[in-house]
Design a protein around this motif. Structure first.
Motif, PDB file in Angstrom:
ATOM      1  N   ARG A 102       0.949  -1.178  -0.103  1.00 49.56           N
ATOM      2  CA  ARG A 102       0.023  -0.004   0.058  1.00 49.56           C
ATOM      3  C   ARG A 102       0.722   1.376   0.009  1.00 49.56           C
ATOM      4  NH1 ARG A 102      -3.506   0.375   4.652  1.00 49.56           N
ATOM      5  NH2 ARG A 102      -2.293  -1.133   5.544  1.00 49.56           N
ATOM      6  N   ALA A 103       2.094   1.219   0.899  1.00 48.35           N
ATOM      7  CA  ALA A 103       3.008   2.346   0.601  1.00 48.35           C
ATOM      8  C   ALA A 103       3.543   2.807  -0.785  1.00 48.35           C
ATOM      9  CB  ALA A 103       4.162   2.199   1.473  1.00 48.35           C
ATOM     10  N   VAL A 104       3.842   1.582  -1.210  1.00 46.60           N
ATOM     11  CA  VAL A 104       4.378   1.699  -2.778  1.00 46.60           C
ATOM     12  C   VAL A 104       3.288   2.494  -3.750  1.00 46.60           C
ATOM     13  CG1 VAL A 104       4.690   0.264  -4.924  1.00 46.60           C
ATOM     14  CG2 VAL A 104       5.877  -0.065  -2.814  1.00 46.60           C
ATOM     15  N   GLY A 105       1.906   1.913  -3.479  1.00 46.76           N
ATOM     16  CA  GLY A 105       0.959   2.568  -4.136  1.00 46.76           C
ATOM     17  C   GLY A 105       0.537   4.063  -3.655  1.00 46.76           C
ATOM     18  N   GLU A 106       0.762   4.330  -2.385  1.00 49.69           N
ATOM     19  CA  GLU A 106       0.479   5.748  -1.902  1.00 49.69           C
ATOM     20  C   GLU A 106       1.595   6.788  -2.348  1.00 49.69           C
ATOM     21  OE1 GLU A 106      -2.174   6.811  -0.962  1.00 49.69           O
ATOM     22  OE2 GLU A 106      -3.314   5.051  -0.706  1.00 49.69           O
ATOM     23  N   SER A 107       2.847   6.502  -2.223  1.00 51.09           N
ATOM     24  CA  SER A 107       3.925   6.981  -2.477  1.00 51.09           C
ATOM     25  C   SER A 107       5.060   6.418  -2.772  1.00 51.09           C
ATOM     26  CB  SER A 107       4.409   7.881  -1.174  1.00 51.09           C
ATOM     27  OG  SER A 107       5.259   8.661  -1.103  1.00 51.09           O
ATOM     28  N   PRO A 108       5.434   6.150  -3.960  1.00 45.25           N
ATOM     29  CA  PRO A 108       6.464   5.212  -4.437  1.00 45.25           C
ATOM     30  C   PRO A 108       7.712   5.780  -4.047  1.00 45.25           C
ATOM     31  CG  PRO A 108       5.163   5.877  -6.133  1.00 45.25           C
ATOM     32  CD  PRO A 108       4.477   6.467  -5.042  1.00 45.25           C
ATOM     33  N   ALA A 109       7.859   7.119  -4.067  1.00 50.48           N
ATOM     34  CA  ALA A 109       9.255   7.626  -3.710  1.00 50.48           C
ATOM     35  C   ALA A 109       9.527   7.495  -2.502  1.00 50.48           C
ATOM     36  CB  ALA A 109       9.103   9.329  -4.043  1.00 50.48           C
ATOM     37  N   SER A 110       8.693   7.576  -1.537  1.00 53.44           N
ATOM     38  CA  SER A 110       8.963   7.307  -0.084  1.00 53.44           C
ATOM     39  C   SER A 110       9.242   5.929   0.342  1.00 53.44           C
ATOM     40  CB  SER A 110       7.787   7.806   0.959  1.00 53.44           C
ATOM     41  OG  SER A 110       7.399   8.891   0.535  1.00 53.44           O
ATOM     42  N   ALA A 111       8.527   4.998  -0.278  1.00 57.49           N
ATOM     43  CA  ALA A 111       8.864   3.446  -0.303  1.00 57.49           C
ATOM     44  C   ALA A 111      10.016   3.559  -0.627  1.00 57.49           C
ATOM     45  CB  ALA A 111       7.621   2.836  -0.839  1.00 57.49           C
ATOM     46  N   HIS A 112      10.548   3.951  -1.956  1.00 61.50           N
ATOM     47  CA  HIS A 112      11.703   3.531  -2.385  1.00 61.50           C
ATOM     48  C   HIS A 112      12.820   4.134  -1.367  1.00 61.50           C
ATOM     49  CE1 HIS A 112      15.037   3.598  -5.202  1.00 61.50           C
ATOM     50  NE2 HIS A 112      15.319   4.617  -5.026  1.00 61.50           N
ATOM     51  N   ALA A 113      12.416   5.354  -0.885  1.00 64.10           N
ATOM     52  CA  ALA A 113      13.590   5.840   0.101  1.00 64.10           C
ATOM     53  C   ALA A 113      13.817   5.134   1.360  1.00 64.10           C
ATOM     54  CB  ALA A 113      13.129   7.530   0.633  1.00 64.10           C
ATOM     55  N   ILE A 114      12.691   4.339   1.800  1.00 64.90           N
ATOM     56  CA  ILE A 114      13.186   3.607   2.966  1.00 64.90           C
ATOM     57  C   ILE A 114      13.616   2.170   2.665  1.00 64.90           C
ATOM     58  CG2 ILE A 114      11.858   4.781   4.730  1.00 64.90           C
ATOM     59  CD1 ILE A 114       9.634   2.935   4.447  1.00 64.90           C
ATOM     60  N   GLY A 115      13.988   2.207   1.310  1.00 61.79           N
ATOM     61  CA  GLY A 115      14.785   0.828   0.814  1.00 61.79           C
ATOM     62  C   GLY A 115      13.747  -0.251   0.271  1.00 61.79           C
ATOM     63  N   HIS A 116      12.413  -0.030  -0.140  1.00 62.28           N
ATOM     64  CA  HIS A 116      11.634  -1.027  -0.475  1.00 62.28           C
ATOM     65  C   HIS A 116      11.793  -0.992  -2.310  1.00 62.28           C
ATOM     66  CE1 HIS A 116       9.974  -2.059   3.036  1.00 62.28           C
ATOM     67  NE2 HIS A 116       9.492  -0.910   3.478  1.00 62.28           N
ATOM     68  N   PRO A 117      11.904  -2.273  -2.778  1.00 61.91           N
ATOM     69  CA  PRO A 117      12.008  -2.118  -4.198  1.00 61.91           C
ATOM     70  C   PRO A 117      10.710  -1.957  -4.776  1.00 61.91           C
ATOM     71  CG  PRO A 117      11.928  -4.490  -3.260  1.00 61.91           C
ATOM     72  CD  PRO A 117      11.679  -3.608  -2.098  1.00 61.91           C
ATOM     73  N   VAL A 118      10.317  -0.825  -5.429  1.00 65.74           N
ATOM     74  CA  VAL A 118       9.014  -0.389  -5.603  1.00 65.74           C
ATOM     75  C   VAL A 118       8.567  -1.304  -6.764  1.00 65.74           C
ATOM     76  CG1 VAL A 118       7.959   1.588  -6.620  1.00 65.74           C
ATOM     77  CG2 VAL A 118       9.311   1.722  -4.778  1.00 65.74           C
ATOM     78  N   ILE A 119       9.627  -1.246  -8.091  1.00 64.75           N
ATOM     79  CA  ILE A 119       9.382  -1.922  -9.405  1.00 64.75           C
ATOM     80  C   ILE A 119       9.000  -3.282  -9.098  1.00 64.75           C
ATOM     81  CG2 ILE A 119      10.138  -2.335 -11.527  1.00 64.75           C
ATOM     82  CD1 ILE A 119       9.679   0.665 -11.034  1.00 64.75           C
ATOM     83  N   LEU A 120       9.780  -3.936  -8.233  1.00 71.77           N
ATOM     84  CA  LEU A 120       9.626  -5.390  -8.031  1.00 71.77           C
ATOM     85  C   LEU A 120       8.151  -5.791  -7.101  1.00 71.77           C
ATOM     86  CD1 LEU A 120      10.846  -8.476  -8.022  1.00 71.77           C
ATOM     87  CD2 LEU A 120      11.453  -7.714  -5.712  1.00 71.77           C
ATOM     88  N   ILE A 121       7.955  -4.876  -6.509  1.00 70.33           N
ATOM     89  CA  ILE A 121       6.887  -4.915  -5.730  1.00 70.33           C
ATOM     90  C   ILE A 121       5.644  -4.978  -6.702  1.00 70.33           C
ATOM     91  CG2 ILE A 121       5.260  -3.844  -4.086  1.00 70.33           C
ATOM     92  CD1 ILE A 121       7.781  -3.617  -2.236  1.00 70.33           C
ATOM     93  N   ARG A 122       5.809  -3.967  -7.669  1.00 72.60           N
ATOM     94  CA  ARG A 122       4.795  -3.521  -8.600  1.00 72.60           C
ATOM     95  C   ARG A 122       4.751  -4.748  -9.669  1.00 72.60           C
ATOM     96  NH1 ARG A 122       4.177   3.019  -9.812  1.00 72.60           N
ATOM     97  NH2 ARG A 122       3.427   3.524  -7.901  1.00 72.60           N
ATOM     98  N   TYR A 123       5.869  -5.234  -9.987  1.00 74.31           N
ATOM     99  CA  TYR A 123       5.698  -6.541 -10.871  1.00 74.31           C
ATOM    100  C   TYR A 123       4.848  -7.428 -10.172  1.00 74.31           C
ATOM    101  CZ  TYR A 123       8.710  -5.773 -14.968  1.00 74.31           C
ATOM    102  OH  TYR A 123       9.605  -5.356 -16.112  1.00 74.31           O
ATOM    103  N   LEU A 124       5.094  -7.841  -8.977  1.00 75.00           N
ATOM    104  CA  LEU A 124       4.458  -8.907  -8.208  1.00 75.00           C
ATOM    105  C   LEU A 124       2.752  -8.537  -8.102  1.00 75.00           C
ATOM    106  CD1 LEU A 124       6.907  -9.599  -5.345  1.00 75.00           C
ATOM    107  CD2 LEU A 124       6.423 -10.980  -7.350  1.00 75.00           C
ATOM    108  N   ALA A 125       2.567  -7.314  -7.933  1.00 77.40           N
ATOM    109  CA  ALA A 125       1.316  -6.927  -7.857  1.00 77.40           C
ATOM    110  C   ALA A 125       0.448  -7.348  -9.151  1.00 77.40           C
ATOM    111  CB  ALA A 125       0.996  -5.522  -7.504  1.00 77.40           C
ATOM    112  N   VAL A 126       1.395  -6.626 -10.431  1.00 80.15           N
ATOM    113  CA  VAL A 126       0.628  -7.115 -11.740  1.00 80.15           C
ATOM    114  C   VAL A 126       0.569  -8.525 -11.965  1.00 80.15           C
ATOM    115  CG1 VAL A 126       1.212  -6.945 -14.186  1.00 80.15           C
ATOM    116  CG2 VAL A 126       1.634  -5.160 -12.647  1.00 80.15           C
ATOM    117  N   LEU A 127       1.455  -9.334 -11.441  1.00 79.38           N
ATOM    118  CA  LEU A 127       1.303 -10.693 -11.645  1.00 79.38           C
ATOM    119  C   LEU A 127       0.340 -11.469 -11.031  1.00 79.38           C
ATOM    120  CD1 LEU A 127       5.268 -12.071 -11.644  1.00 79.38           C
ATOM    121  CD2 LEU A 127       3.441 -12.141 -13.658  1.00 79.38           C
ATOM    122  N   PHE A 128       0.117 -10.850  -9.816  1.00 79.59           N
ATOM    123  CA  PHE A 128      -1.177 -11.287  -8.973  1.00 79.59           C
ATOM    124  C   PHE A 128      -2.356 -11.184  -9.527  1.00 79.59           C
ATOM    125  CE2 PHE A 128      -4.309 -10.699  -5.735  1.00 79.59           C
ATOM    126  CZ  PHE A 128      -4.370 -12.237  -5.104  1.00 79.59           C
ATOM    127  N   GLY A 129      -2.344  -9.879 -10.090  1.00 81.37           N
ATOM    128  CA  GLY A 129      -3.748  -9.310 -10.934  1.00 81.37           C
ATOM    129  C   GLY A 129      -3.990 -10.107 -11.959  1.00 81.37           C
TER     130      GLY A 129
END
Lengths: 310, 354
Positions: free
Chosen positions: A169-196
């Motif tokens: 949800r953090a990636v969806g709300e503010s990818p820049a912040s999620a990235h800043a605290i070290g979460h792999p935004v693009i990877l998480i989005r890939y996984l979400a797309v695959l789940f969809g």
């Protein structure tokens, strides 16, 4: 209305709502991560045709469902690559996926037209299926119907009770912040797309293997788009997705029952068939009327491309 | 290692080259598809690309197919430039066929030369009216125009089906879902003797010119471009977003409606339940591949028409389903979106430098 009619309408409503629940919950997770995939219709079509083909050849509906999920995931990956890696416009890429998926499924499915699969027997849950009125309708259903309920709980738990869901949800709300605290935004989005994609594929498989065990070009008939509308209607909340899906199932079934009842009507069958589409438009209007409802509930970065700086 | 590096500013050159690159990649993918199906890829490409245009009749058929695509795409481009996503041109096209057919059937016996202009007008009006629904719901209730315009495609399809199975069914048509054939005065004149290419092609070219004048030479067109490229700037300048939504959708609807009119008053000569072959959806791709630019749309619609006719050819000669055209259409848009990355990024070898 007599009791048996009520039971059979409830039964049919649940069946009609099930693919919508499955697909819309997948899209919900997808959108919660900030990715809008308008390709649901194409992914469902791919899921439907792959599931049908594999079920037909293997005789196993479950292998079919897996194949449907795999096929839809494969095409969702094209969408993911374009929008996440190459930063393409999500609306355009989703449309392309819809056109491509519908076209490819029609192409693959040509040899399977006019074949019918054996009906998959429902699973009867002992004791509660004997409840009056609702027992037969709710507890003597296809396995995927029960699975859709489980899926609902899993999605609720994942989004609101698990750490991974919080990150998503953090990636969806503010990818820049999620990235800043070290979460792999693009990877998480890939996984979400695959789940969809996987859920759209399962929804498609439900249509072609369980609901109407056959393949016809165009059999998804806009359900992918309706599922997308459902997510907006539900203001991105799982429980409302579920309620909305059954409401839609109810609309679809009511018009079918009226058409099948032989009632003398002053208006033609085509108008009844268009009811689910009008219903979609009406719920969109009702829910979107208040700009703030949408603004407050939709994931902040929905539809916007993200590229990590530095 | 390959990596993408942002360009300081968008490359104009790449924005023109990328559709070409996409077309080439689609062809290569096409050859791969043919080989996978165990067909001769060269023969497949020949059927797809050369066979349709090997003589004058072939060329005329190509222009005939390009006509509705051009019309729908130029109308859509007006809206797309302002980020108004009308994806229901397919439905607006069908309403256009209904409007035009209504006029043709009502004046079946008449030989007035005003019938055709009235049909064009009725087609445009019906298409615009269908597009007015998402416009109204968007401006008044903020409802997403993508989903509303798309839902209306299904409704339009059912509406046409009701008409041709019901009140408009040809009484002498052996119960086929189709209307009576139009009278001679409700048919668009053929441009080249011996072909089916009709006056609608000139209407489409005119529409491209009008689209150019509107988008590139008018103040409203300028405002819509600003709104599309810099929404904040447009808002700050006080451009009315609602007005643009109306213009974008109504133009798209009217153009698609005229395209529908040209189809029933041109090659079909009647309304049937299979009046559109997905032109409204294909036009979305045409608009993108043509870079929302009238000249680009002209070429893109020819390419798309080739894909349509090529699909029919491989169906006929290779016994493959004609839905292969849809596959190629989708691939074309995929490749375009992928190639577009080079507008904003360039490919670099080696590691990123700090």
């Amino acid at each position: 209305m007599d009791a048996s009619l009520f039971t059979s309408m409830l039964f049919a409503t649940v069946v009609a709502g099930t693919p919508l629940i499955i697909v819309a919950l997948g899209l919900l997770v997808n959108e919660k991560a900030g990715v809008l995939n308008l390709g649901a219709e194409g992914m469902m079509a791919m899921g439907a045709v792959a599931a049908f083909a594999v079920t037909h050849h293997s005789g196993s509906p479950w292998l079919g469902v897996m194949a449907g999920m795999a096929a839809a995931m494969a095409v969702s990956l094209i969408f993911g690559f374009l929008t996440l890696t190459l930063q393409a416009n999500q609306v355009a890429a989703g449309l392309a996926l819809s056109i491509f998926g519908v076209g490819l499924s029609a192409f693959i499915g040509k040899p399977f037209e006019s074949i019918a699969l054996p009906a998959v027997p429902p699973i009867r849950i002992p004791f509660i299926a004997d409840l009056p009125l609702i027992g037969e309708a709710l507890y003597n259903q296809q396995a995927l119907v029960y699975l859709s309920w489980a899926l609902f709980w899993v999605v609720v738990w994942f989004l609101y009770r698990s750490r991974a869901g919080l990150v998503l949800r953090a990636v969806g709300e503010s990818p820049a912040s999620a990235h800043a605290i070290g979460h792999p935004v693009i990877l998480i989005r890939y996984l979400a797309v695959l789940f969809g994609g996987a859920m759209a594929g399962m929804g498609g498989a439900f249509l072609s293997v369980f609901y109407t065990p056959m393949w016809v070009e165009g059999m998804v008939a806009g359900r992918g788009w309706i599922a997308l509308a459902l997510v907006v209607f539900a203001t991105w909340r799982p429980l409302r997705v579920m309620i909305g899906a059954y409401l839609f199932g109810g609309v679809m079934i009511t018009q079918l029952f009226i058409q099948g009842s032989g009632m003398q009507l002053d208006f033609p069958a085509q108008f009844l068939s268009s009811l689910p589409y009008w219903a979609t438009i009406i719920v969109l209007v009702v829910i979107s009327r208040n700009v703030n409802t949408i603004r407050l509930n939709s994931p902040m970065s929905l539809g916007k491309p993200y590229r990590a700086e530095g | 290692m390959l990596r993408l590096e942002p360009r300081p500013e968008a490359s104009r050159l790449m924005s023109y080259l990328s559709p070409l690159l996409a077309a080439v990649l689609t062809l290569m993918a096409g050859m791969a598809v043919f080989s996978m199906l165990g067909k001769d890829p060269v023969e497949g490409l020949r059927l797809f690309l050369l066979n349709p245009v090997k003589d004058l009749y072939g060329v005329s058929e190509l222009l005939l197919k390009a006509t509705p695509l051009m019309l729908c795409a130029i109308g859509l481009a007006v809206g797309f430039r302002a980020n108004i996503w009308n994806i229901g041109a397919e439905g607006q096209f069908m309403l256009g066929t209904v409007g035009a057919t209504g006029v043709a059937l009502y004046f079946q016996e008449s030989d007035s030369s005003l019938i055709l202009p009235t049909m064009v007008f009725a087609g445009a009006l019906a298409g615009a009216a269908w597009a007015a629904i998402p416009a109204l719901l968007k401006t008044r209730f903020n409802a997403n125009e993508i989903l509303v315009s798309l839902m209306l495609v299904y409704v339009a399809q059912l509406f046409v089906s009701w008409l041709v199975f019901g009140p408009w069914k040809d009484p002498d048509g052996f119960n086929f879902p189709q209307t009576a054939m139009f009278g001679d005065h409700a048919l668009l004149p053929v441009l080249v003797e011996g072909t089916r290419l009709h006056f609608g092609f000139l209407i489409a070219l005119t529409a491209l010119l009008a689209g150019y004048a509107f988008m590139n030479r008018s103040y409203t067109g300028f405002k819509m471009r600003v709104a599309g490229e810099a929404a904040d700037a447009a808002r700050y300048a006080g451009f009315s977003a609602n007005r643009m939504i109306w213009i974008g959708l109504l133009t798209g609807g009217a153009a698609a409606g005229i395209a529908g009119m040209c189809e029933v008053a041109g090659p079909m000569g009647q309304l049937t339940d299979k009046v559109s072959l997905g032109y409204g959806f294909a036009a979305i791709i045409v608009a993108f591949v043509g870079r929302l630019n009238p000249v680009g749309i002209l070429f893109a619609s020819l390419l798309m028409a080739l894909l349509y006719i090529g699909g029919e050819q491989v169906q006929q000669y290779m016994n493959l389903p004609s839905s292969i055209s849809l596959v190629f259409q989708g691939l074309l848009l995929f490749f375009l979106l992928g190639s577009d990355v080079f507008i904003h990024y360039r490919l670099k070898f080696g590691r990123a430098t700090a």
